[in-house]
Design an enzyme around this catalytic site. Structure first.
Site, PDB file in Angstrom:
ATOM      1  N   SER A 128       0.829  -1.206   0.000  1.00 62.59           N
ATOM      2  CA  SER A 128       0.000   0.000   0.000  1.00 62.59           C
ATOM      3  C   SER A 128       0.860   1.251   0.000  1.00 62.59           C
ATOM      4  O   SER A 128       1.958   1.274   0.572  1.00 62.59           O
ATOM      5  CB  SER A 128      -0.866  -0.028   1.259  1.00 62.59           C
ATOM      6  OG  SER A 128      -1.430   1.234   1.480  1.00 62.59           O
ATOM      7  N   TYR A 153      -1.822  -1.715  11.124  1.00 62.96           N
ATOM      8  CA  TYR A 153      -2.130  -2.173   9.770  1.00 62.96           C
ATOM      9  C   TYR A 153      -1.016  -1.749   8.805  1.00 62.96           C
ATOM     10  O   TYR A 153      -0.461  -2.551   8.057  1.00 62.96           O
ATOM     11  CB  TYR A 153      -3.481  -1.600   9.297  1.00 62.96           C
ATOM     12  CG  TYR A 153      -3.609  -1.596   7.796  1.00 62.96           C
ATOM     13  CD1 TYR A 153      -3.881  -2.772   7.105  1.00 62.96           C
ATOM     14  CD2 TYR A 153      -3.406  -0.420   7.056  1.00 62.96           C
ATOM     15  CE1 TYR A 153      -3.948  -2.770   5.713  1.00 62.96           C
ATOM     16  CE2 TYR A 153      -3.472  -0.417   5.680  1.00 62.96           C
ATOM     17  CZ  TYR A 153      -3.746  -1.592   5.012  1.00 62.96           C
ATOM     18  OH  TYR A 153      -3.787  -1.591   3.647  1.00 62.96           O
ATOM     19  N   LYS A 157       2.110  -3.906   6.511  1.00 70.42           N
ATOM     20  CA  LYS A 157       2.471  -3.802   5.090  1.00 70.42           C
ATOM     21  C   LYS A 157       3.989  -3.634   4.956  1.00 70.42           C
ATOM     22  O   LYS A 157       4.627  -4.266   4.121  1.00 70.42           O
ATOM     23  CB  LYS A 157       1.747  -2.623   4.428  1.00 70.42           C
ATOM     24  CG  LYS A 157       0.241  -2.823   4.287  1.00 70.42           C
ATOM     25  CD  LYS A 157      -0.086  -3.943   3.313  1.00 70.42           C
ATOM     26  CE  LYS A 157      -1.542  -4.309   3.278  1.00 70.42           C
ATOM     27  NZ  LYS A 157      -1.845  -5.587   2.657  1.00 70.42           N
TER      28      LYS A 157
END
Ligand code: UDP
Length: 357
Positions: A128, A153, A157
């Site tokens: 992302s 979160y 990544k």
């Protein structure tokens, strides 16, 4: 030549279902693995309708289950993996970090472990643009420095990108002194795709985003407001240092995004990679403000949206958009759909799930 098989973990979800369609359209065999923790069978059924394929293997399983992942790799000859199976709610990750680290890291480690044990693999990781954080050097290139993640979160990544990089490095060194004691058996190559803001739905309106509960993301909130599920859209902040005061993002059409995966998988399987680990931005290169997006949605769909300006949302970056040259040149891929087409598809999908059309 025999068809190549691609495992799509999390293949019944929003991005995974669109990628499955495009892989099948491009002539790949696909195995979908999903634990259905954040979706139902709507999209997988849609994939079957769009492709006219009733025989796509579907494995109901959790990629955190080591034995099941090993077993899966034993039953199929997997040439490439696209790994989506991960939790993705930023706010929830702040409240429940252990849940996020355990799920997002364990599932990826299991996929990599099984890939190596079964002779190596080509791994595409769904990353992302969140890894870039806040920066005033825009647009961001793949060389732009990553910033400390602002949520668990986002951190998963970054950590998964690093895990992939390290596993690939170890695999390249297999058999050499550096890696003499390693148990690596097969080579691993990989690509991380850094997505900007995926939006919209398939033009058939048979697959799209199915948020559970109140949507966190802008476009599902817009479509749910338009259909009457939500009373009013809150636009978070109109005092940012941008032309109209609202945040700027790079909204990428979901089908365009899915096609970038096909290009990346083909690059790996056709031996076109220039390095064993590569990173590409997947965006349009075009900044669009929240107000512009709302206006475009109203215009293309001929309706009025109920919205109001409220305070900024904590943690939002002011502006981010992609430098897409590397993906354009190396993957031979370019975003094609206009933001208007994409917003029309998002609305068609919302009406489809509401049973209106
Ligand atoms: N946004 C908004 N109202 C909403 C949801 C999002 O104004 O209900 C704004 C948000 O502040 C950001 C942009 O829309 O500027 C995109 O947000 P989203 O959560 O979709 O993606 P992000 O870029 O934050 O990952």
């Amino acid at each position: 030549m025999a068809k190549k098989t691609v495992l799509v973990s999390g293949g019944a979800g929003y991005i995974g279902s669109h990628v499955t369609v495009e892989l099948i359209n491009a002539g790949y065999d696909v195995v979908v693995a999903d634990n259905m923790s954040n979706c139902d069978m709507t999209c997988f059924e849609g994939v079957k309708k769009i492709t006219g394929r009733d025989d796509i293997p579907f494995e109901l399983m959790d990629c955190c289950d080591t034995a099941k992942v090993q077993d899966l790799f034993g039953r199929y000859k997997i040439d490439a993996v696209i790994h989506f199976a991960a939790f993705k709610a930023v706010g929830e990750s702040v409240a429940q970090p252990i849940k996020y680290y355990r799920n997002n890291l364990d599932s990826f480690l299991n996929i990599l472990d099984a890939s190596i044990a079964h002779g190596g693999c080509n791994v595409l990781f769904s990353s992302s643009a969140t890894v870039y954080g806040e920066t005033d050097k825009l647009p961001v290139t793949e060389e732009s420095p990553r910033q400390s993640a602002t949520s668990p979160y986002g951190n998963t990544k970054q950590i998964c990108e690093d895990i992939l990089r390290d596993v690939i490095k170890a695999s390249a060194a297999y058999g050499t002194e550096v890696n003499a004691g390693a148990s690596a058996q097969g080579p691993v190559k990989g690509i991380a795709l850094r997505y900007f803001n995926p939006i919209g739905a398939h033009p058939s309106a048979l697959i799209g985003e199915l948020p559970r509960g109140v949507p966190n993301n802008l476009v599902p909130f817009i479509t749910q407001t338009a259909i009457g599920k939500r009373a009013c859209l809150s636009i978070f902040g109109n005092d940012y240092p941008t032309p109209d005061g609202t945040c700027l993002r790079d909204y990428i059409d979901i089908v365009d995004l899915a096609k970038a995966h096909v290009a990346a998988v083909s690059r790996m399987l056709d031996g076109k990679m220039k390095k064993d680990y590569e990173i590409f931005n997947v965006g349009t290169g075009r900044p669009v403000s929240v107000s512009e997006l709302v206006n475009a949605f109203e215009k293309v769909n001929g309706l009025k949206l109920n919205y109001k300006y409220v305070d900024r949302r904590p943690g939002d970056v002011v502006a981010i958009w992609a430098d897409t040259r590397l993906a354009n040149e190396e993957l031979g891929w370019k975003a094609e759909r206009t933001v208007e087409e994409t917003l029309a598809s998002a609305w068609a999908w919302e009406k489809h799930i509401a049973g209106i059309e």
